[in-house]
Design an enzyme around this catalytic site. Sequence first.
Site, short mmCIF file in Angstrom:
data_model
loop_
_atom_site.label_atom_id
_atom_site.label_comp_id
_atom_site.label_asym_id
_atom_site.label_seq_id
_atom_site.Cartn_x
_atom_site.Cartn_y
_atom_site.Cartn_z
N ALA A 199 -54.49 35.36 -15.94
CA ALA A 199 -54.47 36.35 -14.87
C ALA A 199 -53.24 36.03 -14.01
O ALA A 199 -53.32 35.29 -13.02
CB ALA A 199 -55.75 36.26 -14.05
N SER A 211 -53.34 33.52 -4.99
CA SER A 211 -53.86 33.35 -6.34
C SER A 211 -55.01 34.32 -6.59
O SER A 211 -55.15 35.33 -5.88
CB SER A 211 -54.31 31.90 -6.54
OG SER A 211 -54.58 31.63 -7.89
N ASN A 212 -55.81 34.07 -7.60
CA ASN A 212 -56.96 34.93 -7.91
C ASN A 212 -58.09 34.07 -8.47
O ASN A 212 -57.93 32.86 -8.64
CB ASN A 212 -56.55 36.03 -8.89
CG ASN A 212 -56.03 35.46 -10.19
OD1 ASN A 212 -56.76 34.84 -10.94
ND2 ASN A 212 -54.73 35.64 -10.45
N HIS A 213 -59.23 34.70 -8.76
CA HIS A 213 -60.44 33.96 -9.13
C HIS A 213 -60.59 33.69 -10.62
O HIS A 213 -61.67 33.34 -11.07
CB HIS A 213 -61.68 34.71 -8.64
CG HIS A 213 -61.88 34.64 -7.17
ND1 HIS A 213 -62.14 33.46 -6.52
CD2 HIS A 213 -61.83 35.59 -6.21
CE1 HIS A 213 -62.27 33.68 -5.23
NE2 HIS A 213 -62.08 34.98 -5.01
N SER A 214 -59.54 33.86 -11.41
CA SER A 214 -59.67 33.61 -12.85
C SER A 214 -60.13 32.17 -13.10
O SER A 214 -59.60 31.22 -12.53
CB SER A 214 -58.31 33.83 -13.52
OG SER A 214 -58.36 33.34 -14.84
#
Length: 222
Positions: A96, A29-32
């Site tokens: 994102a 995943s990502n930090h959005s």
Amino acid sequence: FESAVLDGCHVVITAGPTREALDPVRYISNHSSGKMGYALARAAQEAGARVTLISGPVTLTTPDRCQRVNVSSALEMLDAALNVVSDCDIFIASAAVADYRPAAVAEQKIKKSGDEIQLTLVKNPDIVATIASHAERPFTVGFAAETTDVAAYAKGKLARKNLDMIVANDVSQPGIGFNSDDNAVTLYWPDGEQAFAAMSKQALARELILAIAQRYTAVLGD
Ligand code: C5P
């Protein structure tokens, strides 16, 4: 705030990150944070729109009177977007989305073995580009988070993804963008642009919704 600019419009907003499962307990995943998308949902609702918020996993509360559809992966987000596309006036893609997902999701937890492990990833569909090329195409707005050549990359994405507008932000600047409460952006459309100085995401969301509504109305009248 001019409250009636989006009266009668259905605005669909994607927000937050996606999670791409590797096995039953792990994901990429990502930090959005989803803050910009949620602020846009609130602002669009306050501007008179009916709002559907297609949201990846975030810890934010759903803005009042917005319909929230929870999704996890990019494929689920695409499905949710396609479900509402024929009943959508304005589509705003602030999510994102993970560009790639694991080629296969292991049915059981992947066991620890050697010192190295190989992951094979496959490309996810581009949700906003898919919506923008749909037969019943809504007015479509994308985002571009860039660290260099912001204007050039944003204009390239505007054309390549067939968007009506794109919101570009320079994520190399500390204190704005990803995960922060403030943001500074430039909005581009095929024959114009408008810069917005750093401000809170909620204030910026109001400005963006106003600018999007103006351009949407102008394009409708063409
Ligand atoms: O190409 P890039 O990921 O920078 O484009 C960002 C824009 O495209 C954002 O509006 C994002 O929500 C959207 N996007 C998408 N589906 C993807 C990748 C990006 O809708 N798979």
